[in-house]
Design an enzyme around this catalytic site. Structure first.
Site, mmCIF file in Angstrom:
data_model
loop_
_atom_site.group_PDB
_atom_site.id
_atom_site.type_symbol
_atom_site.label_atom_id
_atom_site.label_comp_id
_atom_site.label_asym_id
_atom_site.label_seq_id
_atom_site.Cartn_x
_atom_site.Cartn_y
_atom_site.Cartn_z
ATOM 1 N N HIS A 230 38.010 -25.122 48.388
ATOM 2 C CA HIS A 230 38.189 -23.699 48.091
ATOM 3 C C HIS A 230 37.840 -22.801 49.268
ATOM 4 O O HIS A 230 38.329 -21.675 49.347
ATOM 5 C CB HIS A 230 37.349 -23.300 46.872
ATOM 6 C CG HIS A 230 37.983 -23.716 45.589
ATOM 7 N ND1 HIS A 230 37.807 -24.970 45.053
ATOM 8 C CD2 HIS A 230 38.838 -23.076 44.762
ATOM 9 C CE1 HIS A 230 38.499 -25.064 43.939
ATOM 10 N NE2 HIS A 230 39.141 -23.932 43.732
ATOM 11 N N GLY A 231 36.990 -23.274 50.145
ATOM 12 C CA GLY A 231 36.680 -22.416 51.282
ATOM 13 C C GLY A 231 35.532 -22.951 52.104
ATOM 14 O O GLY A 231 34.730 -23.769 51.627
#
Lengths: 315, 478
Positions: free
Chosen positions: B325-326
């Site tokens: 996701h990041g």
């Protein structure tokens, strides 16, 4: 496919047709139901200003100069057309619209300050412009900023998407004929009731200076405005409104700005009333922030200004 | 070009008209999809088009090589090349700055002066999604589940298909490519179904997510000025923001594809009605969860290994999912927290207890118990979202601490009543539609058209009035 397209058409047709109708209804409703800046625009477009004296500038005009005090002293009808968050770029368009729908004023008081020649990217207070986008001058004005896109200008109702408060207020007005809220404005003047908010003390602690942005296009527009007023024999007066004394040091290019105003004042023989060193400037109790007087300060300042203008016009 | 803009609406009307006009020529129609997809991507950032094309060609080429290699060793080499380059790009664009920053911090802690080359890297939009599209293709070929395709255009149209290009659902080659290779037939019922899904997706995004976003942002950005009850409300708003945002996006993508005759993978299935965290993960971002299940969890041994290894595998999947996701410790912690939530179910062998909404005993007592389980699962998920939303781990822990210990039972200082009512109505509609693909899927099918149409018009009016301040789709940043 044919059935699908026909059904889409049947589904969309009432939406499209009614959106034209509702756009008209909402435009009327919002113009009449809203107070403050929308009401000022509505009065300009409705030809209800027709004043001998008008005041231009930013929030420092709108919050500082009470037209009723000027009216009492000068005996001339007065309206404050200051527009918060905007420089002389928008003021010039407002002036053009004013002349289109109202009589030409005899005197224009120009409140000049460090945002007079600024050009911001976004359209500050964009919602106030929405009900008037059909006007060609205002269209041209608002297109200079980000805020509305081509769909807002050309498709019905699109400009009001997400205007929950305004739509509900408008519907309420159309049903009950009652305005959304009590109007704090009086002939365009917006008195600010609050006391010193302390924001400046935080800024002061950072010791960061602000550089006023001078947009060359706005300068050209401003000079056109002065020239036009000069040709139409409208008397212009430059006014530098009071500012809290400590804040003066925080404008990095203050001298440049003052020189610009002086240059125009000399060129068009415009009198300058400078209140940047007025006694008001030394006392926080007259301000709610470093650049804006509260109602107490604004009342005293308007009174000073009225008398000074009277002296000036009599001489 | 966001899905919820007039630009996209105009773009799609033109695409729809030309696309169906080309229906007699499949090859041309697929090339047209490809051109439109590249145009759509170019509107985001034309500079990274070359990366998309390169990544597409790489997987197309290595897929062929893997299939053509007779020796297992050669197949593996080609697979490593494909995975290495794909993940290399992903790692560079998405994680370089994170690793460089962390390395600098570590070196400073050791008392040395870090001198690490830092770059201002822009994340190419959709890279996490199209990389996973391509990887699923080469993995399936490597595992002999799928044959490589001859037509580059068909394959490229699959990878870059515009409805799913920037934020999924993450499609599988085995699911979408055969549809691209086959002539599509326009079906009225399918198209209406698609439109209904788009309408519902827009409602979720524009009315629910964007309005919740205003309050969630307001509370999260200034959390140390609010009491616990307000912070709980902030987390609650964010839970609905992210759900409305991402599932709304997925609905619009799936509905748009349906109008073009494609059936995309389902991405959400009413996750907030889950009765435990395992069920939540079978209902949230399904295309990603199943991707990790098929290409990471199962190759690691899945559930056919010892309990200890199952636990290890579960933690790996959740941590990788968080990191996907990041590049931030907050996402990693979010993944870890979900793994911790999952652990008791796994150890007790109860992670597959709740598979359908209608399973088990539906007596009143059981319904009450289920309702309680739904509330607990939602609460746990909401707490985990705090870590997902916060900019740093420190602020996430601060937020959580304040939530529990700084006036949880006081009156919230922010309470937008109308938005709260909208969320309640939304939950009710979702509850009654929970056995279908999306809440509006069967709505009103048996009702009089006037009632049905009135309901659609009501949604359009809600879109008009309650359209919040337009927000970027959250998942575009991933």
């Amino acid at each position: 496919m044919k059935k699908f397209l026909i059904n889409i058409l049947f589904f969309a047709a009432p939406v499209i047709l009614l959106s034209w109708l509702f756009d008209g209804i909402l435009t009327k409703g919002i113009r009449k139901s809203q107070t403050g800046d929308v009401k000022v625009w509505d009065e300009i477009f409705g030809g209800k200003i027709n004043s001998d004296v008008v005041i231009y500038g930013s929030s420092r005009a709108q919050f500082h100069i009470d037209p009723s005090i000027l009216e009492d002293t000068l005996g001339l009808s007065t309206y404050n057309l200051g527009i918060r968050g905007h420089s002389y770029l928008m003021a010039k368009y407002r002036h053009d619209i004013l002349l289109k729908h109202n009589k030409t004023p005899k005197i224009i008081i120009c409140s000049v300050d460090f945002i007079s020649f600024e050009k911001r990217v976004d359209l500050y207070g964009y919602k106030n412009f929405a009900p008037f986008l059909d006007d060609s001058i205002l269209r041209k004005a608002t297109k200079q900023y980000t805020g509305f896109d081509c769909y807002d200008y050309d498709l019905p109702l699109v400009r009001y998407i997400g205007y929950k408060k305004e739509i509900l207020g408008s519907l309420k007005y159309l049903i009950y004929k009652k305005q959304n809220e009590t109007d704090e404005f009086s002939k365009g003047y917006c008195p600010y009731q609050e006391n010193w908010n302390g924001e400046f003390d935080k800024v002061k602690a950072t010791l960061k200076k602000i550089k006023a942005n001078i947009d060359s296009n706005t300068l050209v527009v401003f000079e056109n405005f002065l020239e036009e007023a000069h040709n139409k024999k409208i008397k212009i007066i430059f006014v530098y409104c009071p500012e809290y004394y400590e804040s003066k040091d925080f404008i990095e290019n203050r001298t440049d700005l003052v020189n610009i105003f002086k240059k125009y004042a000399d060129k068009y023989a415009i009198p300058v009333l400078d209140y940047s060193n007025d006694t008001l400037c030394n006392d926080k109790k007259y301000f709610y922030d470093a650049e804006h007087l509260n109602v107490r300060g604004a009342t005293i300042f308007s009174s000073h200004l009225a008398h000074d203008i009277k002296t000036l016009t009599n001489s | 070009m966001l899905f919820n803009t007039f630009n996209f609406g105009g773009f799609f009307i033109i695409v729809f008209a030309i696309y169906w006009a080309l229906n007699n020529n499949l090859k041309l129609q697929n090339i047209f999809i490809l051109i439109c997809s590249y145009f759509f991507y170019g509107c985001w950032d034309y500079r990274f088009l070359f990366l998309l094309i390169f990544s597409t060609y790489l997987d197309y080429f290595t897929g062929k090589k893997i299939y053509a290699s007779s020796a297992k060793k050669h197949k593996k080499i080609w697979l490593i090349i494909s995975v290495g380059i794909n993940l290399g790009f992903l790692g560079f664009f998405k994680y370089y700055n994170f690793f460089a920053g962390e390395a600098a911090t570590f070196i400073s802690l050791l008392g040395f002066k870090p001198n690490i080359w830092s770059l201002k890297i822009i994340l190419p939009v959709g890279i996490s999604f199209y990389t996973f599209h391509g990887l699923s293709y080469v993995f399936d070929i490597y595992n002999n589940k799928f044959k490589p395709r001859e037509s580059f255009f068909d394959y490229a149209a699959f990878v870059s298909f515009f409805p799913l290009l920037v934020a999924g659902p993450i499609e599988r080659a085995s699911h979408l490519l055969p549809q691209i290779e086959k002539k599509r037939i326009f079906r009225y019922s399918n198209a209406v179904y698609g439109l209904r899904q788009i309408l519902w997706g827009l409602f979720k995004k524009v009315v629910i997510a964007d309005n919740c976003a205003s309050y969630a942002n307001f509370i999260f950005n200034d959390y140390n000025h609010f009491n616990g009850a307000t912070l709980l409300l902030g987390a609650f708003f964010f839970a609905f923001q992210i759900y409305g945002d991402f599932s709304g996006y997925s609905d619009i993508a799936i509905g748009t594809a349906r109008l073009l005759g494609f059936d995309l993978l389902k991405n959400f299935s009413y996750p907030y009605f889950s009765r435990d965290i395992a069920e939540f993960w079978r209902r949230w971002h399904i295309s990603l969860s199943s991707w990790f299940r098929d290409y990471l969890y199962i190759p690691l041994g899945g559930s056919k290994v010892s309990k200890l290894k199952q636990v290890r595998n579960t933690f790996i999947v959740f941590l990788v999912s968080g990191f996907w996701h990041g590049a931030n410790w907050t996402f990693i912690f979010w993944g870890l927290l979900n793994a911790i939530y999952f652990l008791p179910l796994l150890l007790a062998g109860r992670n597959r207890n709740n598979l359908n909404f209608n399973d088990g005993n539906m007596s009143f007592k059981n319904s009450l118990i289920n309702f309680g389980k739904i509330l607990v699962t939602f609460f746990l998920t909401t707490i985990a979202w705090i870590f997902f939303r916060s900019p740093t781990l420190k602020s996430a822990f601060d937020y959580t601490y304040r939530l529990f210990f700084k006036g949880l039972f006081r009156k919230p200082t922010v309470f937008p009543f109308d938005i709260f009512i909208l969320i309640v109505l939304f939950i009710i509609l979702e509850w009654f539609g929970k056995n279908d693909d999306f809440a509006l899927a069967r709505w009103g099918e048996k009702r009089h058209p006037i009632i049905r149409y009135s309901f659609y018009y009501l949604i359009i009016i809600a879109l008009f009035i309650y359209s919040g301040k337009s927000q970027q789709f959250i998942y575009f940043q991933f």
